[in-house]
Design a protein around this motif. Structure first.
Motif, PDB file in Angstrom:
ATOM      1  N   ILE A  30       0.836  -1.205   0.000  1.00 25.24           N
ATOM      2  CA  ILE A  30       0.000   0.000   0.000  1.00 25.24           C
ATOM      3  C   ILE A  30       0.868   1.250   0.000  1.00 25.24           C
ATOM      4  N   MET A  31       1.922   1.275   0.796  1.00 22.45           N
ATOM      5  CA  MET A  31       2.829   2.429   0.835  1.00 22.45           C
ATOM      6  C   MET A  31       3.495   2.625  -0.531  1.00 22.45           C
ATOM      7  N   TYR A  32       3.854   1.539  -1.202  1.00 20.75           N
ATOM      8  CA  TYR A  32       4.504   1.646  -2.508  1.00 20.75           C
ATOM      9  C   TYR A  32       3.561   2.286  -3.518  1.00 20.75           C
ATOM     10  N   PHE A  33       2.330   1.815  -3.592  1.00 21.35           N
ATOM     11  CA  PHE A  33       1.407   2.313  -4.604  1.00 21.35           C
ATOM     12  C   PHE A  33       0.837   3.692  -4.274  1.00 21.35           C
ATOM     13  N   LEU A  34       0.788   4.067  -3.018  1.00 20.85           N
ATOM     14  CA  LEU A  34       0.223   5.369  -2.659  1.00 20.85           C
ATOM     15  C   LEU A  34       1.270   6.464  -2.465  1.00 20.85           C
ATOM     16  N   LEU A  35       2.500   6.110  -2.134  1.00 17.66           N
ATOM     17  CA  LEU A  35       3.513   7.122  -1.843  1.00 17.66           C
ATOM     18  C   LEU A  35       4.735   7.062  -2.750  1.00 17.66           C
ATOM     19  N   ILE A  36       5.366   5.929  -2.843  1.00 18.53           N
ATOM     20  CA  ILE A  36       6.652   5.827  -3.540  1.00 18.53           C
ATOM     21  C   ILE A  36       6.478   5.955  -5.054  1.00 18.53           C
ATOM     22  N   ARG A  37       5.559   5.232  -5.639  1.00 23.69           N
ATOM     23  CA  ARG A  37       5.388   5.241  -7.092  1.00 23.69           C
ATOM     24  C   ARG A  37       4.962   6.615  -7.630  1.00 23.69           C
ATOM     25  N   PRO A  38       3.986   7.301  -7.018  1.00 27.16           N
ATOM     26  CA  PRO A  38       3.644   8.640  -7.521  1.00 27.16           C
ATOM     27  C   PRO A  38       4.794   9.634  -7.386  1.00 27.16           C
ATOM     28  N   GLN A  39       5.584   9.517  -6.340  1.00 30.01           N
ATOM     29  CA  GLN A  39       6.720  10.424  -6.166  1.00 30.01           C
ATOM     30  C   GLN A  39       7.768  10.191  -7.249  1.00 30.01           C
ATOM     31  N   GLN A  40       8.029   8.937  -7.604  1.00 26.72           N
ATOM     32  CA  GLN A  40       8.970   8.642  -8.677  1.00 26.72           C
ATOM     33  C   GLN A  40       8.479   9.201 -10.003  1.00 26.72           C
ATOM     34  N   LYS A  41       7.185   9.132 -10.245  1.00 28.31           N
ATOM     35  CA  LYS A  41       6.610   9.673 -11.478  1.00 28.31           C
ATOM     36  C   LYS A  41       6.767  11.189 -11.520  1.00 28.31           C
TER      37      LYS A  41
END
Length: 108
Positions: A30-41
């Motif tokens: 959940i943390m990956y899909f809600l925080l990390i991935r959008p920040q990388q984008k």
């Protein structure tokens, strides 16, 4: 009454160890899909925007200064020259560009 508490607790230990990691794995997903991935984008989009800056673009720096790009130092350089007032030019690092307000059209 004849079974000791330590023996009863050890009986279900194999399945309980994996079951205790499931919530941890779910929280990480959940943390990956809600925080990390959008920040990388967002970081990739900012890098593309900074690389596309060219002469004539109006920009905003992270410090809040508005200016017009008068010179891009070079492809391998990390600097641009920005005019912030009439005959007042400063050199800034490309990474400090927060936004491009008006983009100039490429010469045809």
């Amino acid at each position: 009454m004849l079974v000791s508490p330590a023996y009863a607790q050890a009986a279900g230990g194999g399945a309980g160890a994996f079951g205790s990691f499931v919530p941890l794995i779910l929280i990480f997903a959940i943390m990956y899909f809600l925080l990390i991935r959008p920040q990388q984008k967002k970081v990739k989009e900012h890098a593309a925007m900074v690389e596309a800056v060219r002469r004539g673009d109006q920009i905003v720096t992270q410090g809040g200064m508005l200016g017009k790009v008068t010179k891009v130092m070079g492809d391998d350089s990390n600097e641009v020259e920005v005019e912030i007032a009439k005959d007042v030019k400063v050199r800034i690092i490309k990474g400090t560009i927060a936004n491009v307000i008006n983009k100039t059209e490429p010469a045809k």
